[in-house]
Design a protein around this motif. Structure first.
Motif, PDB file in Angstrom:
ATOM      1  N   ARG A 106       3.270   0.874   2.026  1.00  0.00           N
ATOM      2  CA  ARG A 106       3.974   1.791   1.676  1.00  0.00           C
ATOM      3  C   ARG A 106       4.249   2.828   2.928  1.00  0.00           C
ATOM      4  O   ARG A 106       4.354   3.995   2.523  1.00  0.00           O
ATOM      5  CB  ARG A 106       3.403   2.585   0.331  1.00  0.00           C
TER       6      ARG A 106
ATOM      7  N   VAL B  54       2.032  -7.511   5.013  1.00  0.00           N
ATOM      8  CA  VAL B  54       1.502  -6.359   5.600  1.00  0.00           C
ATOM      9  C   VAL B  54       0.273  -6.185   5.293  1.00  0.00           C
ATOM     10  O   VAL B  54      -0.012  -6.170   3.956  1.00  0.00           O
ATOM     11  CB  VAL B  54       2.465  -4.971   5.304  1.00  0.00           C
TER      12      VAL B  54
ATOM     13  N   ASN C 228       5.922 -10.643  -8.285  1.00  0.00           N
ATOM     14  CA  ASN C 228       5.737  -9.890  -7.481  1.00  0.00           C
ATOM     15  C   ASN C 228       6.811  -8.790  -7.425  1.00  0.00           C
ATOM     16  O   ASN C 228       7.661  -8.758  -6.760  1.00  0.00           O
ATOM     17  CB  ASN C 228       5.815 -10.719  -6.089  1.00  0.00           C
TER      18      ASN C 228
HETATM   19  C1  LIG Z   1       5.459  -6.881  -0.156  1.00  0.00           C
HETATM   20  C2  LIG Z   1       4.876  -6.388   1.021  1.00  0.00           C
HETATM   21  C3  LIG Z   1       5.337  -6.985   2.404  1.00  0.00           C
HETATM   22  C4  LIG Z   1       5.707  -4.609   1.270  1.00  0.00           C
HETATM   23  O1  LIG Z   1       4.859  -4.004   2.260  1.00  0.00           O
HETATM   24  P1  LIG Z   1       5.041  -2.720   2.658  1.00  0.00           P
HETATM   25  O2  LIG Z   1       4.736  -2.470   4.146  1.00  0.00           O
HETATM   26  O3  LIG Z   1       4.079  -2.129   1.874  1.00  0.00           O
HETATM   27  O4  LIG Z   1       6.441  -2.186   2.025  1.00  0.00           O
HETATM   28  P2  LIG Z   1       7.178  -0.969   2.469  1.00  0.00           P
HETATM   29  O5  LIG Z   1       6.292   0.160   2.707  1.00  0.00           O
HETATM   30  O6  LIG Z   1       8.363  -1.233   3.826  1.00  0.00           O
HETATM   31  O7  LIG Z   1       8.000  -0.629   1.248  1.00  0.00           O
HETATM   32  C5  LIG Z   1       9.239  -0.237   1.020  1.00  0.00           C
HETATM   33  C6  LIG Z   1       9.803  -0.239  -0.399  1.00  0.00           C
HETATM   34  O8  LIG Z   1       9.181  -1.293  -1.053  1.00  0.00           O
HETATM   35  C7  LIG Z   1       8.933  -1.017  -2.578  1.00  0.00           C
HETATM   36  N1  LIG Z   1       7.489  -1.326  -2.731  1.00  0.00           N
HETATM   37  C8  LIG Z   1       6.815  -1.759  -1.785  1.00  0.00           C
HETATM   38  N2  LIG Z   1       5.471  -1.919  -1.983  1.00  0.00           N
HETATM   39  C9  LIG Z   1       5.516  -1.410  -3.598  1.00  0.00           C
HETATM   40  C10 LIG Z   1       4.578  -1.356  -4.437  1.00  0.00           C
HETATM   41  N3  LIG Z   1       3.253  -1.892  -4.440  1.00  0.00           N
HETATM   42  N4  LIG Z   1       4.942  -1.141  -5.956  1.00  0.00           N
HETATM   43  C11 LIG Z   1       6.314  -0.632  -5.973  1.00  0.00           C
HETATM   44  N5  LIG Z   1       7.223  -0.662  -4.925  1.00  0.00           N
HETATM   45  C12 LIG Z   1       6.835  -1.073  -3.920  1.00  0.00           C
HETATM   46  C13 LIG Z   1       9.504   0.438  -2.520  1.00  0.00           C
HETATM   47  O9  LIG Z   1      10.712   0.947  -3.158  1.00  0.00           O
HETATM   48  C14 LIG Z   1       8.954   0.797  -1.010  1.00  0.00           C
HETATM   49  O10 LIG Z   1       9.960   2.073  -0.798  1.00  0.00           O
HETATM   50  P3  LIG Z   1       8.929   3.249  -0.837  1.00  0.00           P
HETATM   51  O11 LIG Z   1       7.436   3.277  -0.441  1.00  0.00           O
HETATM   52  O12 LIG Z   1       9.979   4.469  -0.112  1.00  0.00           O
HETATM   53  O13 LIG Z   1       8.891   3.582  -2.550  1.00  0.00           O
HETATM   54  C15 LIG Z   1       3.498  -5.936   0.900  1.00  0.00           C
HETATM   55  O14 LIG Z   1       2.984  -5.363  -0.139  1.00  0.00           O
HETATM   56  C16 LIG Z   1       2.587  -7.433   0.932  1.00  0.00           C
HETATM   57  O15 LIG Z   1       2.237  -7.630   2.143  1.00  0.00           O
HETATM   58  N6  LIG Z   1       2.289  -7.910  -0.191  1.00  0.00           N
HETATM   59  C17 LIG Z   1       1.429  -9.252  -0.075  1.00  0.00           C
HETATM   60  C18 LIG Z   1       2.274 -10.497   0.560  1.00  0.00           C
HETATM   61  C19 LIG Z   1       3.746 -10.606  -0.095  1.00  0.00           C
HETATM   62  O16 LIG Z   1       3.645 -10.413  -1.457  1.00  0.00           O
HETATM   63  N7  LIG Z   1       4.716 -10.727   0.496  1.00  0.00           N
HETATM   64  C20 LIG Z   1       5.925 -10.913  -0.098  1.00  0.00           C
HETATM   65  C21 LIG Z   1       6.311 -12.438  -0.409  1.00  0.00           C
HETATM   66  S1  LIG Z   1       7.722 -12.877  -0.905  1.00  0.00           S
END
Ligand SMILES: CC(C)(COP(=O)(O)OP(=O)(O)OC[C@H]1O[C@@H](n2cnc3c(N)ncnc32)[C@H](O)[C@@H]1OP(=O)(O)O)[C@@H](O)C(=O)NCCC(=O)NCCS
Length: 167
Positions: free
Chosen positions: A101, A95, A132
């Motif tokens: 978030r 994302v 991660n």
């Molecule tokens: C991991 C990733 C996909 C999460 O995407 P996102 O859209 O921000 O996630 P969401 O908003 O759906 O988050 C849902 C929950 O995940 C957890 N979460 C997501 N990002 C977080 C962070 N930076 N720190 C702590 N918890 C986190 C929380 O529990 C969150 O719920 P909350 O916001 O109600 O507390 C995004 O950070 C990303 O693209 N990272 C880089 C690529 C990556 O690491 N991909 C995963 C490879 S396995």
């Protein structure tokens, strides 16, 4: 024209987007997401193109889903559905930083899990870098449990945690 296949309706986070199947015209934005979200182990542009093609030609082998907020594609998930296996595998999810978030990843995961169920799978698995914490917290929050660890796994030799969720 792009086809909307699943609309997010469950009652969680605000503006969690709409899921649709990406097409060839989305290649640039998907490559931009990949470049912004990963510094190593990136899927190349040609790899993304191959996944897009396979997703449209053989939807039960690969499923590519994008999440949109307004007119902006802000994330994607890649799901692998091997023939003769009851286990679906999430190959990648990302994302854009400015949309994090807000529930986009949860929307993508729910979409991928729906596809996996529709295709008769009863479990879904993924690998995530051991360092991660954000992703591990995300997966744990929606029911994924650790069942293994592979070391080394990534380009920089970091270990992968293997996680699974029953569907
Ligand atoms: C991991 C990733 C996909 C999460 O995407 P996102 O859209 O921000 O996630 P969401 O908003 O759906 O988050 C849902 C929950 O995940 C957890 N979460 C997501 N990002 C977080 C962070 N930076 N720190 C702590 N918890 C986190 C929380 O529990 C969150 O719920 P909350 O916001 O109600 O507390 C995004 O950070 C990303 O693209 N990272 C880089 C690529 C990556 O690491 N991909 C995963 C490879 S396995």
């Amino acid at each position: 024209m792009s086809e909307t296949i699943i609309t997010q309706t469950w009652p969680t986070p605000p503006h969690a987007g709409t899921i649709r199947k990406p097409g060839p015209g989305d290649l640039n934005v998907l490559a931009a997401i990949e470049n912004q979200c990963f510094s190593i182990d990136r899927i190349s542009r040609s790899g993304l193109r191959r996944f897009l093609t396979r997703s449209r030609q053989d939807p039960w082998g690969v499923r590519f889903l994008a999440v949109e907020h307004g007119a902006c594609v802000c994330g994607y998930i890649l799901l692998l559905l091997r023939r003769n296996s009851l286990i679906a595998r999430i190959y990648s999810i990302a994302v854009m930083p400015e949309h994090r978030r807000t529930g986009m990843a949860r929307t993508l995961l729910a979409g991928a899990e729906s596809v996996a169920v529709e295709s008769g799978r009863n479990r879904i698995r993924l690998e995530v870098r051991e360092d991660n914490a954000a992703a591990i917290r995300l997966y744990t929050s929606i029911g994924y449990q650790t069942f293994g660890r592979i070391e080394p796994y990534y380009e920089d030799r970091t270990a992968a945690i293997r996680m699974e969720k029953p569907l």
